[in-house]
Design an enzyme around this catalytic site. Structure first.
Site, PDB file in Angstrom:
ATOM      1  CG  HIS A   1       5.752   9.313 -24.862  1.00 37.03           C
ATOM      2  ND1 HIS A   1       4.097   9.454 -24.764  1.00 37.03           N
ATOM      3  CD2 HIS A   1       6.072  10.520 -24.007  1.00 37.03           C
ATOM      4  CE1 HIS A   1       3.577  10.314 -24.222  1.00 37.03           C
ATOM      5  NE2 HIS A   1       4.622  11.062 -23.730  1.00 37.03           N
TER       6      HIS A   1
ATOM      7  CG  HIS B   1      -1.352   9.636 -25.291  1.00 38.61           C
ATOM      8  ND1 HIS B   1      -2.128   9.962 -23.857  1.00 38.61           N
ATOM      9  CD2 HIS B   1      -0.424   9.779 -24.771  1.00 38.61           C
ATOM     10  CE1 HIS B   1      -1.164  10.259 -23.091  1.00 38.61           C
ATOM     11  NE2 HIS B   1       0.051  10.049 -23.622  1.00 38.61           N
TER      12      HIS B   1
ATOM     13  CD  GLU C   1       6.688  14.962 -23.313  1.00 39.55           C
ATOM     14  OE1 GLU C   1       6.025  16.059 -22.994  1.00 39.55           O
ATOM     15  OE2 GLU C   1       6.218  13.994 -23.176  1.00 39.55           O
TER      16      GLU C   1
ATOM     17  CE  LYS D   1       5.144  16.965 -14.854  1.00 34.76           C
ATOM     18  NZ  LYS D   1       5.339  15.714 -15.454  1.00 34.76           N
TER      19      LYS D   1
ATOM     20  NE  ARG E   1      -4.163  -2.006   2.020  1.00 35.21           N
ATOM     21  CZ  ARG E   1      -4.104  -2.914   2.975  1.00 35.21           C
ATOM     22  NH1 ARG E   1      -3.302  -2.755   3.960  1.00 35.21           N
ATOM     23  NH2 ARG E   1      -5.043  -3.783   2.801  1.00 35.21           N
TER      24      ARG E   1
ATOM     25  CG  HIS F   1       0.539  14.393 -24.170  1.00 33.88           C
ATOM     26  ND1 HIS F   1       1.218  15.512 -24.377  1.00 33.88           N
ATOM     27  CD2 HIS F   1       1.263  13.631 -23.396  1.00 33.88           C
ATOM     28  CE1 HIS F   1       2.611  15.388 -23.817  1.00 33.88           C
ATOM     29  NE2 HIS F   1       2.548  14.361 -23.100  1.00 33.88           N
TER      30      HIS F   1
ATOM     31  CE  LYS G   1      -1.026  13.523 -14.963  1.00 31.79           C
ATOM     32  NZ  LYS G   1      -1.271  14.040 -16.306  1.00 31.79           N
TER      33      LYS G   1
ATOM     34  CD  GLU H   1      -4.450  16.113 -16.210  1.00 31.40           C
ATOM     35  OE1 GLU H   1      -3.248  15.838 -16.135  1.00 31.40           O
ATOM     36  OE2 GLU H   1      -5.105  15.870 -17.259  1.00 31.40           O
TER      37      GLU H   1
ATOM     38  NE  ARG I   1       0.361  16.600 -13.528  1.00 31.32           N
ATOM     39  CZ  ARG I   1       1.194  15.986 -12.775  1.00 31.32           C
ATOM     40  NH1 ARG I   1       0.872  15.977 -11.558  1.00 31.32           N
ATOM     41  NH2 ARG I   1       1.996  15.135 -13.150  1.00 31.32           N
TER      42      ARG I   1
ATOM     43  CG  ASN J   1      -1.775  15.488 -20.876  1.00 28.45           C
ATOM     44  OD1 ASN J   1      -0.973  15.047 -20.726  1.00 28.45           O
ATOM     45  ND2 ASN J   1      -2.765  15.515 -19.883  1.00 28.45           N
TER      46      ASN J   1
HETATM   47  P1  NAD Z   1      12.075   5.145 -22.333  1.00 33.83           P
HETATM   48  O1  NAD Z   1      11.828   4.918 -20.771  1.00 33.83           O
HETATM   49  O2  NAD Z   1      11.517   4.020 -23.123  1.00 33.83           O
HETATM   50  O3  NAD Z   1      13.600   5.224 -22.482  1.00 33.83           O
HETATM   51  C1  NAD Z   1      13.883   5.470 -23.977  1.00 33.83           C
HETATM   52  C2  NAD Z   1      15.252   4.512 -24.469  1.00 33.83           C
HETATM   53  O4  NAD Z   1      16.308   4.969 -24.054  1.00 33.83           O
HETATM   54  C3  NAD Z   1      14.956   3.211 -23.717  1.00 33.83           C
HETATM   55  O5  NAD Z   1      15.145   2.053 -24.822  1.00 33.83           O
HETATM   56  C4  NAD Z   1      15.747   2.994 -22.603  1.00 33.83           C
HETATM   57  O6  NAD Z   1      16.236   1.848 -21.987  1.00 33.83           O
HETATM   58  C5  NAD Z   1      16.919   3.801 -23.232  1.00 33.83           C
HETATM   59  N1  NAD Z   1      17.801   4.543 -22.099  1.00 33.83           N
HETATM   60  C6  NAD Z   1      17.307   5.263 -21.125  1.00 33.83           C
HETATM   61  N2  NAD Z   1      18.251   5.962 -20.429  1.00 33.83           N
HETATM   62  C7  NAD Z   1      19.331   5.742 -21.313  1.00 33.83           C
HETATM   63  C8  NAD Z   1      20.632   6.333 -21.146  1.00 33.83           C
HETATM   64  N3  NAD Z   1      21.089   7.122 -20.412  1.00 33.83           N
HETATM   65  N4  NAD Z   1      21.539   5.727 -22.294  1.00 33.83           N
HETATM   66  C9  NAD Z   1      21.151   5.035 -23.264  1.00 33.83           C
HETATM   67  N5  NAD Z   1      19.776   4.704 -23.351  1.00 33.83           N
HETATM   68  C10 NAD Z   1      19.091   4.859 -22.267  1.00 33.83           C
HETATM   69  O7  NAD Z   1      11.260   6.353 -22.709  1.00 33.83           O
HETATM   70  P2  NAD Z   1      11.359   7.742 -22.206  1.00 33.83           P
HETATM   71  O8  NAD Z   1      11.127   8.646 -23.520  1.00 33.83           O
HETATM   72  O9  NAD Z   1      12.228   8.205 -21.610  1.00 33.83           O
HETATM   73  O10 NAD Z   1       9.804   7.810 -21.669  1.00 33.83           O
HETATM   74  C11 NAD Z   1       8.602   7.628 -22.243  1.00 33.83           C
HETATM   75  C12 NAD Z   1       7.519   7.105 -21.183  1.00 33.83           C
HETATM   76  O11 NAD Z   1       7.446   8.344 -20.215  1.00 33.83           O
HETATM   77  C13 NAD Z   1       6.282   6.898 -21.938  1.00 33.83           C
HETATM   78  O12 NAD Z   1       5.718   5.742 -21.274  1.00 33.83           O
HETATM   79  C14 NAD Z   1       5.317   8.019 -21.261  1.00 33.83           C
HETATM   80  O13 NAD Z   1       4.079   7.475 -21.249  1.00 33.83           O
HETATM   81  C15 NAD Z   1       5.889   8.238 -20.150  1.00 33.83           C
HETATM   82  N6  NAD Z   1       5.769   9.666 -19.704  1.00 33.83           N
HETATM   83  C16 NAD Z   1       5.328   9.786 -18.452  1.00 33.83           C
HETATM   84  C17 NAD Z   1       5.063  11.295 -18.023  1.00 33.83           C
HETATM   85  C18 NAD Z   1       4.685  11.507 -16.506  1.00 33.83           C
HETATM   86  O14 NAD Z   1       4.266  12.526 -16.159  1.00 33.83           O
HETATM   87  N7  NAD Z   1       4.615  10.451 -15.765  1.00 33.83           N
HETATM   88  C19 NAD Z   1       5.368  12.423 -18.872  1.00 33.83           C
HETATM   89  C20 NAD Z   1       5.926  12.157 -20.204  1.00 33.83           C
HETATM   90  C21 NAD Z   1       5.958  10.845 -20.541  1.00 33.83           C
HETATM   91  N1  GLY Z   2       3.233  14.853 -18.590  1.00 34.17           N
HETATM   92  C1  GLY Z   2       1.855  15.228 -18.043  1.00 34.17           C
HETATM   93  C2  GLY Z   2       1.917  15.439 -16.551  1.00 34.17           C
HETATM   94  O1  GLY Z   2       2.640  15.130 -15.871  1.00 34.17           O
HETATM   95  O2  GLY Z   2       0.767  15.739 -16.267  1.00 34.17           O
END
Ligand code: NAD
Ligand code: GLY
Length: 363
Positions: A268, A255, A188, A230, A124, A251, A146, A240, A244, A248
């Site tokens: 992404h 998405h 982003e 942010k 939890r 997005h 998030k 949100e 917030r 997006n």
């Molecule tokens: P990812 O986590 O898939 O990383 C991209 C690639 O780079 C992967 O293959 C990873 O293994 C590799 N990698 C990571 N760090 C590395 C490094 N230093 N050197 C070499 N390779 C490396 O993708 P991302 O673009 O980081 O994140 C996308 C995700 O984030 C999506 O799922 C999206 O929905 C999520 N997201 C969440 C929020 C939020 O507010 N929580 C906001 C934006 C995006």
């Molecule tokens: N990336 C969108 C949020 O954090 O709200």
């Protein structure tokens, strides 16, 4: 308290925390000062990032915990799912980890979102720390709490709001990032200009080459400014209820591209870059901004090395996918639109107009 040259604070009363940004942070033990210590820390990473950075992080944590373990997940958006989440719970339970265990998310947004959700659920709720290693994660996903996994029907559909205790953004990790991933992160960064800071878009236009060349000063500025924006938005609207949603921008279209093609086909950030081009055009067609501003956003997205035309899924399929978006209300799709440079709002749009945007920006 840990110190670093660059620090941004997320102000959320008792859930407030710091984002530390700088070079060489990951392996410095003092960066983790003030975090709960104890018997167990679990580093959650993946097959790409763990071999590069997990040992360095484990060494830095070794003075704080009796046991520092690493669980190595499969890499990729396609693994942001229940079976992968269960690998984290399997390890925690097999090791007898109690509720004082601290999770460390070492990786990009996929690892960060999944680890945060695991932390929200295990017994939890256990504390966690974000150690983002992609540009996208350093400017966006590691900040704001998030957490989620994907469902085949929709992106990030199962998750929780759950804030980390700290974010440690070591810009040195960006040196190993593939160029395509760097560009995805820039999407982003670009996002924050039209929605919140018109001057940031000017700065990006001037400094895009330096960012693409991974100039440390340019990256640090981009990460800091992104996190400041942010922090302001999340501080005002953590869950949100309204504001917030502007984070997006792009997005709703993006998405749909990700889910429509299958997760991981487009990155992404690529989907968001293209989605912003579509959302800017929609804003212009709604008469909110002039076409020149939309064209300027498109030119910057293109210069960043990101796609500006989406896949030809058909307008009907886009609309169908967009109705599953979390911002949709009673089946009505809602879009983040630009009202003026640096100012965004959320509103519905006529399906016919949206279809025109999709037709104009798919190839
Ligand atoms: P990812 O986590 O898939 O990383 C991209 C690639 O780079 C992967 O293959 C990873 O293994 C590799 N990698 C990571 N760090 C590395 C490094 N230093 N050197 C070499 N390779 C490396 O993708 P991302 O673009 O980081 O994140 C996308 C995700 O984030 C999506 O799922 C999206 O929905 C999520 N997201 C969440 C929020 C939020 O507010 N929580 C906001 C934006 C995006
Ligand atoms: N990336 C969108 C949020 O954090 O709200």
């Amino acid at each position: 308290m840990a110190t670093t040259d660059t620090l941004v604070r997320i102000a959320l009363d008792e859930r407030s925390y710091d984002i530390l940004i700088g070079s060489g942070l990951l392996g410095r033990a003092e960066i983790y000062d003030g975090l709960p210590a104890g018997r167990d820390a679990l580093i959650v990473s993946n097959t790409t990032v763990a071999p590069l950075y997990a040992e360095r992080l484990a060494d830095a944590l070794s003075g704080r915990y009796a046991r520092v373990q690493t669980v190595v997940l499969p890499d990729g958006e396609v693994h942001k799912d229940w079976p992968t989440l269960n690998l984290v719970f399997d390890r925690l339970l097999a090791s007898g980890c109690d509720r004082k265990t601290v999770l460390y998310a070492l990786g990009g947004g996929v690892v960060g979102d999944l680890t945060g959700f695991a932390a929200a659920c295990y017994m939890r709720g256990v504390p966690y720390v974000q150690v983002p290693t992609t540009l996208l994660a350093q400017v966006d996903s590691s900040v704001g709490g998030k957490t989620a996994i994907n469902h085949p029907a929709g992106k990030n559909m199962v998750g929780a709001f759950y804030q980390p205790l700290r974010v440690v953004a070591d810009i040195d990790t960006l040196a190993s990032l593939p160029p395509r991933e760097l560009a995805a992160g820039l999407a982003e960064v670009i996002k924050y200009g039209p929605i919140a800071d018109a001057a940031l878009l000017d700065w990006i236009e001037t400094n895009l080459d330096a960012l693409l060349a991974r100039d440390a000063a340019a990256l640090t500025h981009a990460i800091k400014r992104s996190c400041e924006i942010k922090a302001e938005v999340v501080g005002a609207d953590e869950r949100e209820a309204g504001l917030r949603a502007i984070l997006n921008f792009g997005h709703t279209f993006g998405h749909a591209i990700e889910a429509g093609l299958g997760y991981g086909v487009w990155l992404h950030g690529e989907a968001i870059g293209c989605g912003m081009v579509m959302a800017a055009d929609l804003s212009a067609r709604l008469g909110l901004i002039d076409g020149a501003y939309a064209a300027r956003i498109e030119a910057i997205v293109r210069r960043a090395g990101l796609p500006v035309a989406g896949p030809r899924l058909g307008a009907g399929r886009y609309l169908e996918l967009m109705r599953i978006d979390k911002k949709a209300e009673a089946g009505e799709i809602r879009f983040v639109v630009i009202e003026a440079p640096g100012r965004a709002a959320v509103r519905a749009a006529d399906d016919g107009l949206v279809a025109q945007v999709i037709e104009a920006h798919t190839a």
